[in-house]
Design a protein around this motif. Structure first.
Motif, PDB file in Angstrom:
ATOM      1  N   PHE A   1       0.826  -1.200   0.000  1.00  0.00           N
ATOM      2  CA  PHE A   1       0.000   0.000   0.000  1.00  0.00           C
ATOM      3  C   PHE A   1       0.865   1.257   0.000  1.00  0.00           C
ATOM      4  CE2 PHE A   1      -2.272  -3.559   1.654  1.00  0.00           C
ATOM      5  CZ  PHE A   1      -3.507  -3.479   1.031  1.00  0.00           C
ATOM      6  N   ARG A   2       2.150   1.074  -0.210  1.00  0.00           N
ATOM      7  CA  ARG A   2       3.116   2.158  -0.345  1.00  0.00           C
ATOM      8  C   ARG A   2       4.206   1.685  -1.303  1.00  0.00           C
ATOM      9  NH1 ARG A   2      -0.516   4.190   1.494  1.00  0.00           N
ATOM     10  NH2 ARG A   2      -0.782   5.534   3.314  1.00  0.00           N
ATOM     11  N   ASP A   3       5.300   2.438  -1.363  1.00  0.00           N
ATOM     12  CA  ASP A   3       6.443   2.010  -2.166  1.00  0.00           C
ATOM     13  C   ASP A   3       6.988   0.683  -1.658  1.00  0.00           C
ATOM     14  OD1 ASP A   3       7.455   3.246  -4.459  1.00  0.00           O
ATOM     15  OD2 ASP A   3       7.970   5.045  -3.330  1.00  0.00           O
ATOM     16  N   SER A   4       7.616  -0.056  -2.543  1.00  0.00           N
ATOM     17  CA  SER A   4       8.208  -1.328  -2.151  1.00  0.00           C
ATOM     18  C   SER A   4       9.471  -1.571  -2.954  1.00  0.00           C
ATOM     19  CB  SER A   4       7.222  -2.478  -2.384  1.00  0.00           C
ATOM     20  OG  SER A   4       7.845  -3.728  -2.133  1.00  0.00           O
ATOM     21  N   ASP A   5      10.469  -2.149  -2.296  1.00  0.00           N
ATOM     22  CA  ASP A   5      11.710  -2.510  -2.974  1.00  0.00           C
ATOM     23  C   ASP A   5      11.632  -3.885  -3.629  1.00  0.00           C
ATOM     24  OD1 ASP A   5      12.711  -0.158  -1.962  1.00  0.00           O
ATOM     25  OD2 ASP A   5      13.791  -1.101  -0.301  1.00  0.00           O
ATOM     26  N   LEU A   6      10.587  -4.641  -3.369  1.00  0.00           N
ATOM     27  CA  LEU A   6      10.530  -6.040  -3.799  1.00  0.00           C
ATOM     28  C   LEU A   6      10.727  -6.244  -5.303  1.00  0.00           C
ATOM     29  CD1 LEU A   6       7.641  -7.431  -1.554  1.00  0.00           C
ATOM     30  CD2 LEU A   6      10.100  -7.764  -1.269  1.00  0.00           C
ATOM     31  N   PRO A   7      10.127  -5.423  -6.186  1.00  0.00           N
ATOM     32  CA  PRO A   7      10.336  -5.674  -7.621  1.00  0.00           C
ATOM     33  C   PRO A   7      11.799  -5.586  -8.045  1.00  0.00           C
ATOM     34  CG  PRO A   7       8.461  -4.221  -7.288  1.00  0.00           C
ATOM     35  CD  PRO A   7       9.152  -4.344  -5.966  1.00  0.00           C
ATOM     36  N   ALA A   8      12.588  -4.798  -7.327  1.00  0.00           N
ATOM     37  CA  ALA A   8      14.010  -4.695  -7.657  1.00  0.00           C
ATOM     38  C   ALA A   8      14.740  -6.006  -7.411  1.00  0.00           C
ATOM     39  CB  ALA A   8      14.659  -3.577  -6.830  1.00  0.00           C
ATOM     40  N   PHE A   9      14.116  -6.902  -6.650  1.00  0.00           N
ATOM     41  CA  PHE A   9      14.735  -8.187  -6.334  1.00  0.00           C
ATOM     42  C   PHE A   9      13.947  -9.359  -6.909  1.00  0.00           C
ATOM     43  CE2 PHE A   9      15.634  -5.105  -2.971  1.00  0.00           C
ATOM     44  CZ  PHE A   9      16.995  -4.985  -3.159  1.00  0.00           C
ATOM     45  N   GLY A  10      13.130  -9.063  -7.925  1.00  0.00           N
ATOM     46  CA  GLY A  10      12.470 -10.130  -8.662  1.00  0.00           C
ATOM     47  C   GLY A  10      11.114 -10.553  -8.145  1.00  0.00           C
ATOM     48  N   ILE A  11      10.565  -9.852  -7.164  1.00  0.00           N
ATOM     49  CA  ILE A  11       9.251 -10.208  -6.626  1.00  0.00           C
ATOM     50  C   ILE A  11       8.235  -9.176  -7.115  1.00  0.00           C
ATOM     51  CG2 ILE A  11       7.883 -10.590  -4.542  1.00  0.00           C
ATOM     52  CD1 ILE A  11      10.523 -11.223  -3.097  1.00  0.00           C
ATOM     53  N   PRO A  12       7.267  -9.578  -7.936  1.00  0.00           N
ATOM     54  CA  PRO A  12       6.296  -8.610  -8.456  1.00  0.00           C
ATOM     55  C   PRO A  12       5.422  -8.047  -7.341  1.00  0.00           C
ATOM     56  CG  PRO A  12       5.621 -10.839  -8.994  1.00  0.00           C
ATOM     57  CD  PRO A  12       6.995 -10.949  -8.403  1.00  0.00           C
ATOM     58  N   VAL A  13       5.011  -6.804  -7.516  1.00  0.00           N
ATOM     59  CA  VAL A  13       4.202  -6.130  -6.501  1.00  0.00           C
ATOM     60  C   VAL A  13       2.963  -5.524  -7.137  1.00  0.00           C
ATOM     61  CG1 VAL A  13       4.108  -4.036  -5.072  1.00  0.00           C
ATOM     62  CG2 VAL A  13       5.985  -5.649  -4.795  1.00  0.00           C
ATOM     63  N   ILE A  14       1.834  -5.795  -6.504  1.00  0.00           N
ATOM     64  CA  ILE A  14       0.582  -5.112  -6.817  1.00  0.00           C
ATOM     65  C   ILE A  14       0.438  -3.999  -5.788  1.00  0.00           C
ATOM     66  CG2 ILE A  14      -1.921  -5.329  -6.966  1.00  0.00           C
ATOM     67  CD1 ILE A  14      -1.463  -8.303  -7.677  1.00  0.00           C
ATOM     68  N   GLN A  15       0.507  -2.765  -6.237  1.00  0.00           N
ATOM     69  CA  GLN A  15       0.473  -1.622  -5.327  1.00  0.00           C
ATOM     70  C   GLN A  15      -0.940  -1.071  -5.248  1.00  0.00           C
ATOM     71  OE1 GLN A  15       3.532   1.352  -5.914  1.00  0.00           O
ATOM     72  NE2 GLN A  15       2.328   2.930  -4.886  1.00  0.00           N
ATOM     73  N   ALA A  16      -1.505  -1.126  -4.051  1.00  0.00           N
ATOM     74  CA  ALA A  16      -2.892  -0.709  -3.850  1.00  0.00           C
ATOM     75  C   ALA A  16      -2.978   0.576  -3.042  1.00  0.00           C
ATOM     76  CB  ALA A  16      -3.664  -1.822  -3.145  1.00  0.00           C
ATOM     77  N   GLY A  17      -1.945   1.393  -3.111  1.00  0.00           N
ATOM     78  CA  GLY A  17      -1.933   2.645  -2.365  1.00  0.00           C
ATOM     79  C   GLY A  17      -1.055   3.672  -3.044  1.00  0.00           C
ATOM     80  N   TRP A  18      -0.957   4.831  -2.427  1.00  0.00           N
ATOM     81  CA  TRP A  18      -0.257   5.975  -3.014  1.00  0.00           C
ATOM     82  C   TRP A  18       1.234   5.918  -2.716  1.00  0.00           C
ATOM     83  CZ3 TRP A  18       2.842   9.975  -1.373  1.00  0.00           C
ATOM     84  CH2 TRP A  18       2.966  11.081  -2.224  1.00  0.00           C
ATOM     85  N   SER A  19       2.037   6.405  -3.657  1.00  0.00           N
ATOM     86  CA  SER A  19       3.452   6.670  -3.395  1.00  0.00           C
ATOM     87  C   SER A  19       3.956   7.654  -4.435  1.00  0.00           C
ATOM     88  CB  SER A  19       4.298   5.393  -3.433  1.00  0.00           C
ATOM     89  OG  SER A  19       4.469   4.935  -4.761  1.00  0.00           O
ATOM     90  N   GLU A  20       5.061   8.314  -4.119  1.00  0.00           N
ATOM     91  CA  GLU A  20       5.627   9.293  -5.044  1.00  0.00           C
ATOM     92  C   GLU A  20       6.006   8.661  -6.378  1.00  0.00           C
ATOM     93  OE1 GLU A  20       6.450  10.567  -0.839  1.00  0.00           O
ATOM     94  OE2 GLU A  20       6.791   8.736  -2.000  1.00  0.00           O
ATOM     95  N   GLY A  21       6.506   7.427  -6.343  1.00  0.00           N
ATOM     96  CA  GLY A  21       7.015   6.802  -7.556  1.00  0.00           C
ATOM     97  C   GLY A  21       6.076   5.815  -8.207  1.00  0.00           C
ATOM     98  N   SER A  22       4.796   5.903  -7.922  1.00  0.00           N
ATOM     99  CA  SER A  22       3.868   4.887  -8.429  1.00  0.00           C
ATOM    100  C   SER A  22       3.730   4.900  -9.948  1.00  0.00           C
ATOM    101  CB  SER A  22       2.489   5.075  -7.787  1.00  0.00           C
ATOM    102  OG  SER A  22       1.960   6.360  -8.087  1.00  0.00           O
ATOM    103  N   VAL A  23       4.136   5.989 -10.610  1.00  0.00           N
ATOM    104  CA  VAL A  23       4.001   6.076 -12.068  1.00  0.00           C
ATOM    105  C   VAL A  23       5.312   5.721 -12.775  1.00  0.00           C
ATOM    106  CG1 VAL A  23       3.258   7.624 -13.961  1.00  0.00           C
ATOM    107  CG2 VAL A  23       2.234   7.849 -11.724  1.00  0.00           C
ATOM    108  N   CYS A  24       6.338   5.342 -12.021  1.00  0.00           N
ATOM    109  CA  CYS A  24       7.639   5.047 -12.628  1.00  0.00           C
ATOM    110  C   CYS A  24       7.713   3.653 -13.239  1.00  0.00           C
ATOM    111  CB  CYS A  24       8.750   5.219 -11.589  1.00  0.00           C
ATOM    112  SG  CYS A  24       8.959   6.923 -11.023  1.00  0.00           S
TER     113      CYS A  24
END
Length: 401
Positions: free
Chosen positions: A259-282
């Protein structure tokens, strides 16, 4: 973290601040600094950013704060009489409220790191700060970071390596072994994909969190690990708040729901983001904005994993590492005028010593603020992204002869 007025080094800090900053800034306009909370590290970051902006804009410093922060604010040159405050040129704050004014630039100062700040300017659009910022950061990423990904890649790999300090698994074999151990410990079927649902903020993320809980309760094909307390409505749901190490949790997780930013995709784990963050459009995560969209993406992620696939592609993983680099490196401005966030309980004494000896001329904060302000950039950055040759030189150490 103690407030000003507590502790043996406070008077020394106030004296050092008065000496360092000298006379109060003057001008026909003012920069408004909102001070909130009890953490002096947050308050000092806000004050420092506002004071530096005053010097760049030839503006006075007006502080909105409780009585506990008045002495510190005045040591930084804040106006004592607020009845005749001039026209505001900017608002600097550590907490942007939903109804924050949009007719002046808003600079949001973050905690952690050296100094981080994001900004939204009136010309960016008519919507609120939280509505406008992700798109502005995404555009900045596409314009200045993604085109230089080959030059940045080595630095991004280094940042990622440091960011995963709590995750010590080095091979896929080690991950599989730890995954089987974790499933056995939790009584789960290791052949089912595991969906890790990370913490949410009640009230802000309730709709999509509830949609996740409902989907998990009816799902027959995956294991579900919730870091927030939920009713165990299914034998495949586990509440694991504080129960698992980073090594086990990351080894178990095939998909993350955050529900916020997450580092997981950088390590190969896909993330479904269900909340706001500054970088959500990156482009690092899959962002969902409605319960129906959220449920559909959960179903797709589980179905793909069951067939040996993933909703995380190679480009998305690279974007995640570049966003991690931007957030932790490029958008973290080193300044001698402020100790690093991690100084913790020694912060007041460290800052007092710093202000007694440091000189402001040439400090990177001023150049970063000038770029952000003049170019209307959404993020404070240590690099000049409009100078590609200089950027590459800065990123790539010169070879020894």
């Amino acid at each position: 973290m103690r407030r000003v007025g507590d502790g043996e080094h406070v008077e020394r800090l106030l004296s050092a601040a008065r000496t360092c900053w000298g006379q109060a800034p003057t001008g026909s306009r003012c920069v408004v600094a909102e001070l909130s909370g009890e953490d002096i590290r947050v308050v000092l970051r806000t004050l420092l950013t506002a004071r530096a902006l005053c010097e760049l804009l030839s503006a006075r410093l007006v502080v909105q704060a409780g009585a506990e922060w008045r002495r510190l604010a005045e040591a930084f040159g804040a106006e004592r009489d607020l009845r005749s405050a001039p026209v505001p040129a900017a608002l600097v704050t550590s907490k942007v409220e939903p109804g924050a004014r949009r007719d002046i630039p808003v600079v949001h100062v973050h905690g952690t790191g050296s100094l981080k700040a994001y900004a939204v300017f009136p010309e960016d659009g008519p919507c609120g700060f939280h509505e406008e910022l992700p798109g502005r950061v995404g555009a900045f990423f596409e314009r200045h970071v993604w085109p230089h990904r080959h030059a940045i890649r080595a630095g991004a790999e280094r940042v990622a390596w440091r960011a995963k300090s709590g995750y010590q698994i080095h091979t896929e074999t080690e991950r599989r072994q730890l995954r089987h151990y974790g499933c056995a410990r939790l009584g789960l079927d290791p052949d089912r994909p595991a969906i890790a649902v990370f913490g949410h903020t009640p009230g802000e993320d309730a709709e999509l969190f509830d949609a996740t809980v409902e989907y998990a309760a009816s799902d027959e094909s995956a294991n579900w690990l919730f870091l927030d307390p939920v009713a165990p409505a299914s034998p495949r749901i586990r509440c694991v708040t504080g129960a698992l190490s980073t090594n086990i949790l990351w080894s178990l997780a095939d998909v993350g729901v955050t529900f916020r930013d997450s580092d997981l995709p950088a390590f190969g784990i896909p993330v479904i983001q269900a909340g706001w963050s500054e970088g959500s459009v990156c482009g690092a995560t899959h962002v969902t904005r409605s319960p129906s969209e959220h449920r559909a993406l959960l179903g797709e992620a589980i179905a793909r994993h069951a067939k040996g696939g993933s909703i995380l592609g190679p480009e998305q993983r690279e974007r995640a590492r570049l966003w991690l680099w931007l957030r932790r490196c490029a958008a973290d401005v080193p300044t001698q005028l402020l100790p690093h966030w991690e100084h913790g309980t020694d912060y007041v004494r460290t800052l007092a010593v710093t202000l007694e000896h440091v000189e402001r001329d040439g400090d990177p904060l001023y150049g970063a603020l000038r770029r952000m302000w003049d170019r209307r950039e959404p993020v404070l950055s240590r690099f000049d992204f409009r100078d590609p040759a200089g950027l590459v030189t800065t990123l790539t150490p010169a070879r020894s002869s």
